[in-house]
Design a protein around this motif. Structure first.
Motif, PDB file in Angstrom:
ATOM      1  N   SER A  38     -95.517   1.777  13.914  1.00  0.00           N
ATOM      2  CA  SER A  38     -94.082   1.973  14.046  1.00  0.00           C
ATOM      3  C   SER A  38     -93.460   0.883  14.897  1.00  0.00           C
ATOM      4  O   SER A  38     -92.409   0.330  14.561  1.00  0.00           O
ATOM      5  N   PHE A  39     -94.124   0.564  16.026  1.00  0.00           N
ATOM      6  CA  PHE A  39     -93.578  -0.478  16.898  1.00  0.00           C
ATOM      7  C   PHE A  39     -93.587  -1.833  16.199  1.00  0.00           C
ATOM      8  O   PHE A  39     -92.679  -2.647  16.394  1.00  0.00           O
ATOM      9  N   SER A  40     -94.615  -2.089  15.386  1.00  0.00           N
ATOM     10  CA  SER A  40     -94.673  -3.373  14.685  1.00  0.00           C
ATOM     11  C   SER A  40     -93.532  -3.489  13.685  1.00  0.00           C
ATOM     12  O   SER A  40     -92.954  -4.568  13.505  1.00  0.00           O
ATOM     13  N   PHE A  41     -93.176  -2.380  13.030  1.00  0.00           N
ATOM     14  CA  PHE A  41     -92.050  -2.410  12.102  1.00  0.00           C
ATOM     15  C   PHE A  41     -90.736  -2.653  12.838  1.00  0.00           C
ATOM     16  O   PHE A  41     -89.873  -3.397  12.374  1.00  0.00           O
ATOM     17  N   LEU A  42     -90.596  -2.017  14.004  1.00  0.00           N
ATOM     18  CA  LEU A  42     -89.377  -2.224  14.790  1.00  0.00           C
ATOM     19  C   LEU A  42     -89.277  -3.679  15.237  1.00  0.00           C
ATOM     20  O   LEU A  42     -88.184  -4.272  15.224  1.00  0.00           O
ATOM     21  N   ALA A  43     -90.410  -4.263  15.627  1.00  0.00           N
ATOM     22  CA  ALA A  43     -90.407  -5.662  16.035  1.00  0.00           C
ATOM     23  C   ALA A  43     -90.051  -6.571  14.862  1.00  0.00           C
ATOM     24  O   ALA A  43     -89.282  -7.537  15.010  1.00  0.00           O
ATOM     25  N   LEU A  44     -90.582  -6.255  13.688  1.00  0.00           N
ATOM     26  CA  LEU A  44     -90.271  -7.028  12.483  1.00  0.00           C
ATOM     27  C   LEU A  44     -88.775  -6.967  12.180  1.00  0.00           C
ATOM     28  O   LEU A  44     -88.140  -7.985  11.883  1.00  0.00           O
ATOM     29  N   GLN A  45     -88.207  -5.777  12.272  1.00  0.00           N
ATOM     30  CA  GLN A  45     -86.790  -5.617  11.975  1.00  0.00           C
ATOM     31  C   GLN A  45     -85.918  -6.266  13.042  1.00  0.00           C
ATOM     32  O   GLN A  45     -84.850  -6.816  12.732  1.00  0.00           O
ATOM     33  N   LEU A  46     -86.380  -6.223  14.293  1.00  0.00           N
ATOM     34  CA  LEU A  46     -85.628  -6.897  15.354  1.00  0.00           C
ATOM     35  C   LEU A  46     -85.579  -8.399  15.105  1.00  0.00           C
ATOM     36  O   LEU A  46     -84.534  -9.045  15.281  1.00  0.00           O
ATOM     37  N   GLY A  47     -86.717  -8.961  14.667  1.00  0.00           N
ATOM     38  CA  GLY A  47     -86.738 -10.382  14.339  1.00  0.00           C
ATOM     39  C   GLY A  47     -85.800 -10.715  13.190  1.00  0.00           C
ATOM     40  O   GLY A  47     -85.107 -11.747  13.210  1.00  0.00           O
ATOM     41  N   THR A  48     -85.755  -9.844  12.192  1.00  0.00           N
ATOM     42  CA  THR A  48     -84.834 -10.048  11.071  1.00  0.00           C
ATOM     43  C   THR A  48     -83.388  -9.983  11.536  1.00  0.00           C
ATOM     44  O   THR A  48     -82.541 -10.770  11.092  1.00  0.00           O
ATOM     45  N   ALA A  49     -83.118  -9.047  12.445  1.00  0.00           N
ATOM     46  CA  ALA A  49     -81.757  -8.923  12.978  1.00  0.00           C
ATOM     47  C   ALA A  49     -81.337 -10.193  13.714  1.00  0.00           C
ATOM     48  O   ALA A  49     -80.206 -10.687  13.544  1.00  0.00           O
ATOM     49  N   ILE A  50     -82.250 -10.737  14.511  1.00  0.00           N
ATOM     50  CA  ILE A  50     -81.959 -11.993  15.220  1.00  0.00           C
ATOM     51  C   ILE A  50     -81.747 -13.125  14.211  1.00  0.00           C
ATOM     52  O   ILE A  50     -80.888 -13.992  14.382  1.00  0.00           O
ATOM     53  N   GLY A  51     -82.534 -13.070  13.104  1.00  0.00           N
ATOM     54  CA  GLY A  51     -82.386 -14.071  12.056  1.00  0.00           C
ATOM     55  C   GLY A  51     -81.030 -14.020  11.377  1.00  0.00           C
ATOM     56  O   GLY A  51     -80.528 -15.045  10.896  1.00  0.00           O
ATOM     57  N   PHE A  52     -80.432 -12.850  11.308  1.00  0.00           N
ATOM     58  CA  PHE A  52     -79.076 -12.742  10.759  1.00  0.00           C
ATOM     59  C   PHE A  52     -78.030 -13.247  11.751  1.00  0.00           C
ATOM     60  O   PHE A  52     -77.036 -13.871  11.363  1.00  0.00           O
ATOM     61  N   LEU A  53     -78.262 -12.977  13.021  1.00  0.00           N
ATOM     62  CA  LEU A  53     -77.235 -13.237  14.032  1.00  0.00           C
ATOM     63  C   LEU A  53     -77.175 -14.692  14.480  1.00  0.00           C
ATOM     64  O   LEU A  53     -76.091 -15.279  14.592  1.00  0.00           O
ATOM     65  N   LEU A  54     -78.324 -15.311  14.735  1.00  0.00           N
ATOM     66  CA  LEU A  54     -78.349 -16.638  15.354  1.00  0.00           C
ATOM     67  C   LEU A  54     -78.003 -17.815  14.435  1.00  0.00           C
ATOM     68  O   LEU A  54     -77.267 -18.712  14.848  1.00  0.00           O
ATOM     69  N   PRO A  55     -78.542 -17.887  13.201  1.00  0.00           N
ATOM     70  CA  PRO A  55     -78.257 -19.071  12.378  1.00  0.00           C
ATOM     71  C   PRO A  55     -76.779 -19.413  12.202  1.00  0.00           C
ATOM     72  O   PRO A  55     -76.409 -20.591  12.333  1.00  0.00           O
ATOM     73  N   PRO A  56     -75.873 -18.445  11.919  1.00  0.00           N
ATOM     74  CA  PRO A  56     -74.461 -18.820  11.800  1.00  0.00           C
ATOM     75  C   PRO A  56     -73.878 -19.358  13.109  1.00  0.00           C
ATOM     76  O   PRO A  56     -72.922 -20.141  13.088  1.00  0.00           O
ATOM     77  N   VAL A  57     -74.473 -18.926  14.242  1.00  0.00           N
ATOM     78  CA  VAL A  57     -73.991 -19.406  15.539  1.00  0.00           C
ATOM     79  C   VAL A  57     -74.565 -20.789  15.844  1.00  0.00           C
ATOM     80  O   VAL A  57     -73.850 -21.688  16.301  1.00  0.00           O
ATOM     81  N   LEU A  58     -75.871 -20.975  15.576  1.00  0.00           N
ATOM     82  CA  LEU A  58     -76.522 -22.253  15.865  1.00  0.00           C
ATOM     83  C   LEU A  58     -76.117 -23.345  14.882  1.00  0.00           C
ATOM     84  O   LEU A  58     -76.087 -24.527  15.231  1.00  0.00           O
ATOM     85  N   VAL A  59     -75.835 -22.931  13.644  1.00  0.00           N
ATOM     86  CA  VAL A  59     -75.466 -23.908  12.605  1.00  0.00           C
ATOM     87  C   VAL A  59     -74.108 -23.504  12.015  1.00  0.00           C
ATOM     88  O   VAL A  59     -74.048 -22.934  10.918  1.00  0.00           O
ATOM     89  N   PRO A  60     -73.024 -23.784  12.723  1.00  0.00           N
ATOM     90  CA  PRO A  60     -71.692 -23.455  12.186  1.00  0.00           C
ATOM     91  C   PRO A  60     -71.388 -24.289  10.952  1.00  0.00           C
ATOM     92  O   PRO A  60     -71.958 -25.373  10.751  1.00  0.00           O
ATOM     93  N   ASN A  61     -70.525 -23.773  10.099  1.00  0.00           N
ATOM     94  CA  ASN A  61     -70.172 -24.463   8.858  1.00  0.00           C
ATOM     95  C   ASN A  61     -69.273 -25.664   9.161  1.00  0.00           C
ATOM     96  O   ASN A  61     -68.101 -25.513   9.512  1.00  0.00           O
TER      97      ASN A  61
END
Length: 313
Positions: A1-24
């Protein structure tokens, strides 16, 4: 269960950071390339660090068996295990094959939606790349909550097939609602429908793994999990390519309806799965085999303190 939560947390960060780090910045390609390189180098550094930490921190197996079913498995001679034979046994297990396909469909659909979410949002809401990332974050965070709730419910009721089927059906309904409300012109609606969709689609992921372990025991959990992951990747690649083509040539609605049709097929396959809870039966002492479970890599204890487990295979 914790591994799934960690996987999803990483995915969430993947959604949030790229648009901020690489603006259009379409008018400054060099700046965009510089920002992308920083993001990739940063990802490489973090991944390398985690690789070394995994090698240092993780142990091969726990000191004590975590459950009766694991204690039974640890009494079996290592030479009795064959990876090739385990795969053959799993593919002879019809309920697992049905779950393998249905899990691949659901998880592949989630991967496809996640990959193409930015394209879908920008099609109807021009210039909203940052909000597209936030909607993806909402989808995954809601999924983390769904995983926790579904996991607790599963642990309490042991209704593996029923819970999996209900979550599958609700994911289908959620994707339909998301599909037909995407172009209403109100981002807040997309946030809500995306959150509901993520709650059920992401919440399904740990359910599929747990159900697979139950119906394939005593086969290795690593083997069944590996096959489920492989199925998810295959369906994810195919769905992303087809949905992307439909979205580009027609509209996001066409791509999402393609996924809805496949998820409906997954519902039928899930309903056909025979629920044989083998691991639960062992943990409940329903089966009838005497084995002695002692701490792994520890001296044999006196008979009076040795844990005896009544189970049946």
């Amino acid at each position: 269960s914790f591994s799934f939560l960690a996987l999803q947390l990483g995915t969430a960060i993947g959604f949030l950071l790229p648009p901020v780090l690489v603006p259009n910045t379409p008018n400054d390609i060099d700046l965009m390339a510089h920002n992308i390189s920083i993001m990739f180098y940063g990802t490489a550094i973090v991944s390398t660090l985690l690789f070394f930490l995994t090698g240092v921190v993780f142990e091969e197996k726990p000191k004590y068996p975590p459950s009766h079913s694991q204690a039974v498995l640890q009494t079996m001679p290592p030479e009795d295990y064959s990876y090739k034979q385990s795969i053959i046994n799993l593919f002879k297990n019809i309920p697992f094959v049905l779950l393998l396909i249905s899990y691949g469909i659901m998880t592949g659909a989630f991967y496809s939606v996640s990959t193409l979410l930015n394209q879908m949002i920008v099609t109807h809401y021009e210039g909203e790349e940052v909000n597209a990332g936030r909607i993806g974050l909402t989808l995954v965070v809601a999924g983390m909550v769904g995983s926790i709730i579904c996991g607790l419910w599963l642990d309490y009721t042991k209704t593996y097939k029923q819970t999996t089927l209900i979550v599958y059906i609700l994911s289908f309904i959620g994707l339909l609602v998301f599909t037909f409300t995407l172009d209403l012109g109100h981002l807040i609606v997309v946030f809500v429908t995306g959150g509901v969709l993520g709650f059920f689609m992401t919440g399904y992921l740990p359910l599929g793994f747990e159900f697979a372990v139950e119906i394939t025991y005593p086969e290795s959990e690593g083997t069944s999990s590996g096959l489920l992951n492989a199925s998810a990747q295959i369906f994810g690649i195919v769905f992303t390519l087809v949905q992307g083509k439909l979205t580009t040539d027609y509209s996001p609605r066409a791509g999402n309806l393609f996924l809805c049709a496949w998820i409906f097929v997954g519902i039928i396959l899930t309903a056909l799965i025979k629920s044989d809870l083998r691991r639960h039966n062992v943990n409940s002492g329903i089966m009838n085999l005497d084995v002695k479970a002692v701490p792994v890599d520890s001296p044999v204890e006196p008979e009076s303190t040795t844990l005896k487990i009544q189970s049946a295979l």
